[in-house]
Design a protein around this motif. Sequence first.
Motif, PDB file in Angstrom:
ATOM      1  N   SER A 113      -1.790  18.179 -13.371  1.00 49.17           N
ATOM      2  CA  SER A 113      -0.867  19.040 -12.640  1.00 49.17           C
ATOM      3  C   SER A 113       0.283  18.207 -12.092  1.00 49.17           C
ATOM      4  N   ARG A 114       1.348  18.882 -11.693  1.00 52.42           N
ATOM      5  CA  ARG A 114       2.515  18.153 -11.192  1.00 52.42           C
ATOM      6  C   ARG A 114       2.208  17.443  -9.871  1.00 52.42           C
ATOM      7  N   LEU A 115       1.384  18.049  -9.025  1.00 54.19           N
ATOM      8  CA  LEU A 115       1.003  17.388  -7.777  1.00 54.19           C
ATOM      9  C   LEU A 115       0.229  16.111  -8.067  1.00 54.19           C
ATOM     10  N   ASP A 116      -0.675  16.159  -9.037  1.00 51.08           N
ATOM     11  CA  ASP A 116      -1.423  14.961  -9.396  1.00 51.08           C
ATOM     12  C   ASP A 116      -0.491  13.904  -9.983  1.00 51.08           C
ATOM     13  N   ALA A 117       0.498  14.325 -10.751  1.00 56.95           N
ATOM     14  CA  ALA A 117       1.474  13.379 -11.280  1.00 56.95           C
ATOM     15  C   ALA A 117       2.300  12.761 -10.164  1.00 56.95           C
ATOM     16  N   PHE A 118       2.585  13.546  -9.128  1.00 55.01           N
ATOM     17  CA  PHE A 118       3.361  13.031  -8.001  1.00 55.01           C
ATOM     18  C   PHE A 118       2.607  11.916  -7.278  1.00 55.01           C
ATOM     19  N   GLU A 119       1.279  12.003  -7.250  1.00 52.25           N
ATOM     20  CA  GLU A 119       0.498  10.907  -6.663  1.00 52.25           C
ATOM     21  C   GLU A 119       0.839   9.578  -7.339  1.00 52.25           C
ATOM     22  N   GLU A 120       1.064   9.616  -8.640  1.00 55.89           N
ATOM     23  CA  GLU A 120       1.378   8.387  -9.362  1.00 55.89           C
ATOM     24  C   GLU A 120       2.747   7.839  -8.954  1.00 55.89           C
ATOM     25  N   VAL A 121       3.705   8.718  -8.806  1.00 56.29           N
ATOM     26  CA  VAL A 121       5.040   8.294  -8.381  1.00 56.29           C
ATOM     27  C   VAL A 121       4.978   7.633  -7.010  1.00 56.29           C
ATOM     28  N   VAL A 122       4.324   8.308  -6.079  1.00 60.12           N
ATOM     29  CA  VAL A 122       4.235   7.785  -4.711  1.00 60.12           C
ATOM     30  C   VAL A 122       3.492   6.457  -4.694  1.00 60.12           C
ATOM     31  N   ASP A 123       2.385   6.384  -5.424  1.00 60.30           N
ATOM     32  CA  ASP A 123       1.581   5.167  -5.396  1.00 60.30           C
ATOM     33  C   ASP A 123       2.348   3.983  -5.961  1.00 60.30           C
ATOM     34  N   ALA A 124       3.040   4.176  -7.073  1.00 58.30           N
ATOM     35  CA  ALA A 124       3.795   3.076  -7.658  1.00 58.30           C
ATOM     36  C   ALA A 124       4.923   2.624  -6.740  1.00 58.30           C
ATOM     37  N   ALA A 125       5.634   3.581  -6.141  1.00 53.83           N
ATOM     38  CA  ALA A 125       6.744   3.233  -5.250  1.00 53.83           C
ATOM     39  C   ALA A 125       6.245   2.490  -4.014  1.00 53.83           C
ATOM     40  N   ARG A 126       5.135   2.965  -3.438  1.00 57.48           N
ATOM     41  CA  ARG A 126       4.616   2.331  -2.229  1.00 57.48           C
ATOM     42  C   ARG A 126       3.979   0.979  -2.526  1.00 57.48           C
ATOM     43  N   THR A 127       3.347   0.839  -3.680  1.00 57.58           N
ATOM     44  CA  THR A 127       2.800  -0.466  -4.052  1.00 57.58           C
ATOM     45  C   THR A 127       3.912  -1.495  -4.157  1.00 57.58           C
ATOM     46  N   ALA A 128       5.002  -1.123  -4.824  1.00 58.15           N
ATOM     47  CA  ALA A 128       6.135  -2.038  -4.963  1.00 58.15           C
ATOM     48  C   ALA A 128       6.714  -2.400  -3.604  1.00 58.15           C
ATOM     49  N   SER A 129       6.894  -1.409  -2.749  1.00 54.28           N
ATOM     50  CA  SER A 129       7.473  -1.648  -1.430  1.00 54.28           C
ATOM     51  C   SER A 129       6.561  -2.521  -0.573  1.00 54.28           C
ATOM     52  N   HIS A 130       5.268  -2.222  -0.592  1.00 57.39           N
ATOM     53  CA  HIS A 130       4.325  -2.993   0.234  1.00 57.39           C
ATOM     54  C   HIS A 130       4.307  -4.458  -0.176  1.00 57.39           C
ATOM     55  N   TYR A 131       4.106  -4.714  -1.457  1.00 59.02           N
ATOM     56  CA  TYR A 131       3.988  -6.106  -1.878  1.00 59.02           C
ATOM     57  C   TYR A 131       5.319  -6.842  -1.810  1.00 59.02           C
ATOM     58  N   ALA A 132       6.428  -6.137  -2.010  1.00 57.90           N
ATOM     59  CA  ALA A 132       7.726  -6.781  -1.832  1.00 57.90           C
ATOM     60  C   ALA A 132       7.896  -7.253  -0.392  1.00 57.90           C
ATOM     61  N   HIS A 133       7.313  -6.529   0.543  1.00 58.47           N
ATOM     62  CA  HIS A 133       7.424  -6.876   1.960  1.00 58.47           C
ATOM     63  C   HIS A 133       6.505  -8.029   2.355  1.00 58.47           C
ATOM     64  N   VAL A 134       5.258  -8.022   1.871  1.00 52.35           N
ATOM     65  CA  VAL A 134       4.276  -8.997   2.360  1.00 52.35           C
ATOM     66  C   VAL A 134       4.150 -10.234   1.491  1.00 52.35           C
ATOM     67  N   ALA A 135       4.541 -10.162   0.223  1.00 48.28           N
ATOM     68  CA  ALA A 135       4.297 -11.274  -0.692  1.00 48.28           C
ATOM     69  C   ALA A 135       4.951 -12.583  -0.259  1.00 48.28           C
ATOM     70  N   PRO A 136       6.219 -12.591   0.193  1.00 46.57           N
ATOM     71  CA  PRO A 136       6.814 -13.872   0.562  1.00 46.57           C
ATOM     72  C   PRO A 136       6.008 -14.641   1.607  1.00 46.57           C
ATOM     73  N   ASP A 137       5.466 -13.950   2.598  1.00 50.39           N
ATOM     74  CA  ASP A 137       4.673 -14.646   3.613  1.00 50.39           C
ATOM     75  C   ASP A 137       3.314 -15.066   3.070  1.00 50.39           C
ATOM     76  N   LEU A 138       2.690 -14.225   2.253  1.00 56.28           N
ATOM     77  CA  LEU A 138       1.371 -14.564   1.730  1.00 56.28           C
ATOM     78  C   LEU A 138       1.428 -15.736   0.759  1.00 56.28           C
ATOM     79  N   LEU A 139       2.559 -15.908   0.066  1.00 60.18           N
ATOM     80  CA  LEU A 139       2.667 -16.933  -0.957  1.00 60.18           C
ATOM     81  C   LEU A 139       3.271 -18.239  -0.453  1.00 60.18           C
ATOM     82  N   ARG A 140       3.766 -18.268   0.777  1.00 59.40           N
ATOM     83  CA  ARG A 140       4.373 -19.502   1.266  1.00 59.40           C
ATOM     84  C   ARG A 140       3.285 -20.541   1.564  1.00 59.40           C
ATOM     85  N   PRO A 141       3.617 -21.836   1.542  1.00 62.01           N
ATOM     86  CA  PRO A 141       2.631 -22.871   1.882  1.00 62.01           C
ATOM     87  C   PRO A 141       2.054 -22.651   3.277  1.00 62.01           C
TER      88      PRO A 141
END
Length: 544
Positions: free
Chosen positions: A128-156
């Motif tokens: 269904s379209r609502l189930d497909a929307f879950e995929e859009v939201v999840d991909a967008a939020r995954t990208a945003s979350h890791y873009a925010h936290v990765a620099p600190d997690l990966l620094r020495p």
Amino acid sequence: MPPGEPSRHENTSLTDTTSLADNTSLAETPSRAMRTTVPWERLGRLVSAAGSATLEVRTPLDGSVLGTVPRSVTADVAEAILLARAAQPAWAARTPRSRAAVMARFGRLVLDHRDEILDLTQLESGKSRLDAFEEVVDAARTASHYAHVAPDLLRPQRRPGAVPVLTRTVELRRPKGVVGVISPWNYPFTLAVSDAIPALLAGNAVVLKPDSRTPLTALYGVALLRAAGLPDDLLQVMVGPGAELGPALIEGIDHLMFTGSTATGREVARRCGERLIGLTAELGGKNPLIVLPDADLRRAASGAVRSAFANAGQLCIAAERIYVHRAVYDAFLTAFLAVVGRLRLGVGLDWRHDMGTLASPAQLERVTVQLHDAVARGATVLAGGHARPDLAPWYVEPTVLADVPSEATMACTETFGPVVSVQPVADLEEAIVRANDSEFGLSASVWTAAGRGEAVAGRLDVGAVTVNEGYSAAWASHAAPMGGWKASGLGRRHGVEGLLAFTESQTVATQRLLPLEPPPGRRGAALAFVTGMTPGIRLLDRFR
């Protein structure tokens, strides 16, 4: 590329090459709409395939052919890994913030192209379209979350050294190299790109093998990543049978992210173990949902329907077993069946339907065989129970069963379809025992007073528990890890673990001024060293 600098791809529009929109209603003329609105050829150019063989992609909406894509063979795997490995050092040399900027742009592009992604995901998977929307939201939020936290997690990271002041110790996070991602057909967009995102952010190259039934949404995601500024060779895509391409992929990569069945996961783990490479695997589940007397029954009934029938039950974390306290069993069941009866069934590229179709004939057979077996052994059908080819070739009604005997295949095997069993329990203790009585341990849902839910959750042998929600609250908490216990998987996606799993830790310790060992060849040096070190160790332990 410095942080914040616009990518040379930043202004690239996908509208002319990957838009699926037109004014044709799929419900009116499905075949024409599916033939004329999707640019398969442009997406197919992203596949690593040197030969001329192709694969047909069929839509579950009416069984017709959507198009064809190039078919990769074993020889293409080595070439794809070679290209990815050659591109990886330059990507790893970029700062984490520079890599994060690419992923942040990708997240925005996903939202910008929401409707195209929705159309394509529905056409390939039948959801269904609502189930497909879950995929859009999840991909967008995954990208945003890791873009925010990765620099600190990966620094020495500074760590306490062997001797304060004299020893400087730093932990570094180095990329694995080339990461393989084998993604499934049930969430073809988000599980393809969202597992690649942390691997890429960690400085790796990725070789992606989406399921052969749903390659187009994965390829669309790759097109968006490249539009966001990802180097072309860094992410390679192969399309073909997993039994053929999977072993060759495992032979050449440095870590594997796999989502699929437990049976296949065991074979994948064996092959990874032979090479001593890392494996992150989300596998099957037979997830319980518990309703206790103090639950809000109307909310629980609605949430249980969503948990059981989202994506037509083709969801690893869907509820397949519902245990209800006997004191509220009748009231809950009445409310639950009423919500099931109001579900809007059907398929189409719009918001009119609550539940889409099964994705393939194989899924229809799997669900039908389990359903017939359960009924033959004494299960009672409370709702549904029938295939609906009038709606779509592989459609099955949302089905509720009671009295499923323990010897039925459905009682202990993942169904992966729109079928759920409901059973009364005497008390909380019985609910917990029955919930834990499974080889699987992926997800669970508990409906009770909020203050009690966490205590109940702590007694369930699963990787994630959602209280007063079906599954969304836990899954969408991207800062927290998600994965299975027991036969439901290895490792975690999401959270800190979901990023650092794609790295190797390296300790660098620099000793200054005084050595940690006595000079060799001097009489009495060892005894003097030990005599001096012993009180020093006691002092360190006292102040640590």
